[in-house]
Design an enzyme around this catalytic site. Structure first.
Site, PDB file in Angstrom:
ATOM      1  N   HIS A 389       0.795  -1.126   0.031  1.00 29.78           N
ATOM      2  CA  HIS A 389      -0.008   0.060  -0.073  1.00 29.78           C
ATOM      3  C   HIS A 389       0.839   1.149  -0.065  1.00 29.78           C
ATOM      4  CE1 HIS A 389      -3.756   2.394   1.271  1.00 29.78           C
ATOM      5  NE2 HIS A 389      -2.678   3.077   1.661  1.00 29.78           N
ATOM      6  N   GLU A 390       1.692   1.246   1.052  1.00 31.23           N
ATOM      7  CA  GLU A 390       2.604   2.549   1.223  1.00 31.23           C
ATOM      8  C   GLU A 390       3.538   2.748   0.164  1.00 31.23           C
ATOM      9  OE1 GLU A 390       1.379   4.685   3.121  1.00 31.23           O
ATOM     10  OE2 GLU A 390       0.133   3.638   4.293  1.00 31.23           O
ATOM     11  N   HIS A 393       1.714   4.200  -3.046  1.00 34.52           N
ATOM     12  CA  HIS A 393       1.717   5.818  -2.855  1.00 34.52           C
ATOM     13  C   HIS A 393       3.010   6.526  -3.336  1.00 34.52           C
ATOM     14  CE1 HIS A 393      -2.185   6.619  -0.934  1.00 34.52           C
ATOM     15  NE2 HIS A 393      -1.779   5.809   0.260  1.00 34.52           N
ATOM     16  N   HIS A 396       3.705   6.581  -6.868  1.00 31.09           N
ATOM     17  CA  HIS A 396       2.689   7.493  -7.585  1.00 31.09           C
ATOM     18  C   HIS A 396       3.511   8.584  -7.348  1.00 31.09           C
ATOM     19  CE1 HIS A 396      -1.386   9.190  -7.951  1.00 31.09           C
ATOM     20  NE2 HIS A 396      -0.775   9.569  -8.661  1.00 31.09           N
TER      21      HIS A 396
END
Length: 598
Positions: A389-390, A393, A396
């Site tokens: 998940h992190e 980020h 991105h």
């Protein structure tokens, strides 16, 4: 007895993020602060020139970019250092001094927007012709000029800027209360052994097979929040008052409109999400009943929601194994994407383990020279998904900053949860594709089901509560602890249905949610998850063309509005279809889980 949480200086350097990549020393940061203190005076030197001199306007826009780079690095360093140990007064002070500087800069720049708004359309077009370099900033300028109805006079803008330090206070107070001051009694397991309860250890305790331990940890955590509920309510109510003040001062119809307008997201998208979830609530009730059946309990309680429902499966995943699994799961994204992921993993973008005083939870922040990821790794399946998940980020951010100029490098919050959740979907699909063991498959499906429950349903419940708070405040009603608890309790009953016994202690859960201080942030977890499911499915079915579109999405920054950016990746969030499709998958997984359990 559980293991003692180490002090910061006991954590090996290789397990800490390379904060020195930002500033080698605190002294180097202080040097930049001295330079930054000159920003307000420099900004003021442009006053009266922006609307009359195209060269000066372009010069200011470039200077603003330069300031942005320095200030973002400074706040990134100070906040990361503060989060390493929230008890450390030195870094609390650094953050505080920066916040005061931001207020000064905001006050000094109060004239900028009114001057840009005062330029006629004809003059603005002439400026573009006179200064070709200004074309880069056309979208930035258009965004400012579209907000004309909500921009105040120069004097009023200065007052709004000066209020910044006060309006930031609720979040600061919450952080100090929640991260630094709150301590929880030890939880006790069925054998009488004590277990330390912290923000980092709570969810792992909730995953225990020992129901007595789960119940004890639940009562430990929420008992403390119950004791502080009046203070917590006052802090959160102050946050809502700040939002109400801002919305009214800027002539918005509501705090919701004020929050979403900055990201160019229609208010209807927020309300449509809540309606879509309400229409699919039967799936949630179906899952609650299945969980109750598989746990074999007479009553399902809040402390049973994270308990494993697949017996004889103990999954311990050390960090090294977890990062490799995530890397392998990203194969559909191609080698360029995976190379950046490996760069982050191997070159200390990540602060891995919990220490005393460390901020709880997980996040990705900053971007220059690279993003930073905070974890509180517990070697669980959930921790492995947190890595995916992190780092989603972070990649991105990496793509956005590498492909966009400073003015458009930061993507808006509405799309922020898409890349993180897309990584999670790819990970669970990878894990499911590589197991034939029924119990392991059931364990993984349950984890994915929990992602739906926690991200779509839970975050939408948060969004509904946040909207409730703001609407009541806008009517002039005082938000008391009892009001908040009653409203939150009723929402829990609505979202979990008759299949769960809603414990009264859960009514104070709102007091531990930091995202309520982020200004209508939480709904974007649910919209982002829905969009990510659609994008991941497209990547897995279409391959390279879908990956190319997705990389364009990651690289777009804020170079267009977020609804248009998502359309590049093949998702239209102006309709309920992404949410409905995601929840249909949720229902299909429930059926498969039930079949596997037979």
């Amino acid at each position: 007895m559980s293991e003692r949480i180490p002090q910061r200086n006991e954590i090996p350097a290789e397990h800490k993020w390379s904060i020195e990549d930002l500033y080698a020393t605190d002294a180097a940061w202080e040097q930049d602060l001295s330079k930054a203190k000159e920003f307000p005076a420099k900004i003021a030197s442009y006053k009266g020139l922006l609307s009359t001199d195209s060269a000066k306007l372009l010069e200011y826009l470039k200077y603003d970019d330069d300031m942005t780079v320095i200030l973002e690095n400074m706040i990134n360093y100070a906040q990361r250092k503060n989060d390493e140990d929230t008890r450390e007064a030195k870094y609390q002070d650094m953050v505080s001094r920066l916040e005061m500087l931001f207020v000064d800069i905001s006050g000094a720049s109060a004239f900028v927007t009114p001057e840009i708004l005062s330029i006629s359309d004809e003059t603005m077009e002439r400026f573009y012709k006179e200064q070709p370099g200004m074309e880069l900033y056309r979208l930035c300028i258009d965004r400012v000029r579209r907000r004309k109805a909500h921009i105040l006079s120069e004097a009023e803008e200065r007052i709004m800027a000066l209020s910044g330090d006060m309006t930031n206070s609720p979040d600061t107070i919450f952080s100090m209360l929640d991260d630094a001051d709150m301590k929880f009694p030890d939880a006790v397991d069925k054998d009488g052994n004590k277990h330390q309860v912290t923000h980092g250890s709570y969810i792992p305790l909730m995953h225990s097979n020992d129901r007595a331990l789960r119940k004890s940890a639940f009562e430990s955590l929420y008992g403390v929040y119950e004791n502080f509920k009046n203070t917590s309510a006052a802090v959160l109510a102050s946050q809502v008052k700040c939002l109400t003040f801002n919305a009214r001062a800027r002539r918005y119809e509501s705090t919701l409109e004020a929050a979403l307008s900055g990201n160019e997201v229609p208010v209807e998208v927020y309300k449509q999400l809540i309606e879509a979830v309400h229409e699919n609530m039967d799936y949630m009730y179906k899952y609650v009943k299945l969980r109750k059946k598989l746990l074999g309990v007479d009553e399902l309680h809040a402390y049973d929601l994270y308990a494993p429902i697949v017996s004889d499966i103990e999954v311990k995943i050390p960090f090294d194994q977890a990062k490799q699994e995530v890397y392998d799961s990203l194969a559909p994204m191609g080698e360029d994407y995976r190379a950046i992921f490996r760069e982050g993993i191997e070159n200390r973008w990540i602060d891995i383990y919990e220490n005393e005083g460390k901020r709880g939870g997980a996040y990705s922040a900053g971007g220059d020279p690279h993003p930073y990821v905070l974890l509180n790794q517990k070697d669980t399946l959930d921790s492995m998904f947190t890595i995916a998940h992190e780092m989603g980020h972070s990649l991105h951010t990496y793509y956005s900053m590498k492909n966009q100029p400073t003015a458009y490098a930061n993507y808006v919050i509405f799309v922020a949860e898409v890349a993180s959740t897309c990584n999670e979907v790819l990970l669970v699909k990878h894990l499911l594709a590589n197991t034939t063991d029924k119990k392991e498959r059931a364990y993984l499906i349950n984890h994915f089901l929990e992602q739906f429950r926690g991200t779509v349903y839970r975050q939408t419940m948060f969004a509904e509560f946040e909207l409730w708070m703001n609407e009541h405040a806008e009517k002039g009603e005082t938000l008391t602890a009892d009001m908040m608890c009653d409203a939150y309790y009723e929402l829990n009953k609505k979202y979990f249905g008759d299949g769960m016994t809603v414990d009264r202690l859960i009514s104070v859960e709102w007091a531990r949610i930091p995202h309520f201080f982020y200004n209508f942030y939480v709904f974007q977890y649910a919209t982002g998850f829905s969009a990510a499911v659609a994008i991941a499915n497209r990547i897995l079915t279409e391959g390279k063309p879908a990956v190319e579109d997705y990389i364009k999405f990651l690289s777009a920054g804020s170079s267009m509005d977020p609804i248009s950016v998502l359309k590049i990746a093949g998702v239209d969030m102006t309709t309920a279809q992404p949410v409905n499709d995601a929840l249909k998958l949720f229902n299909e997984l429930i059926d498969e889980m039930a079949a596997l359990a037979e």
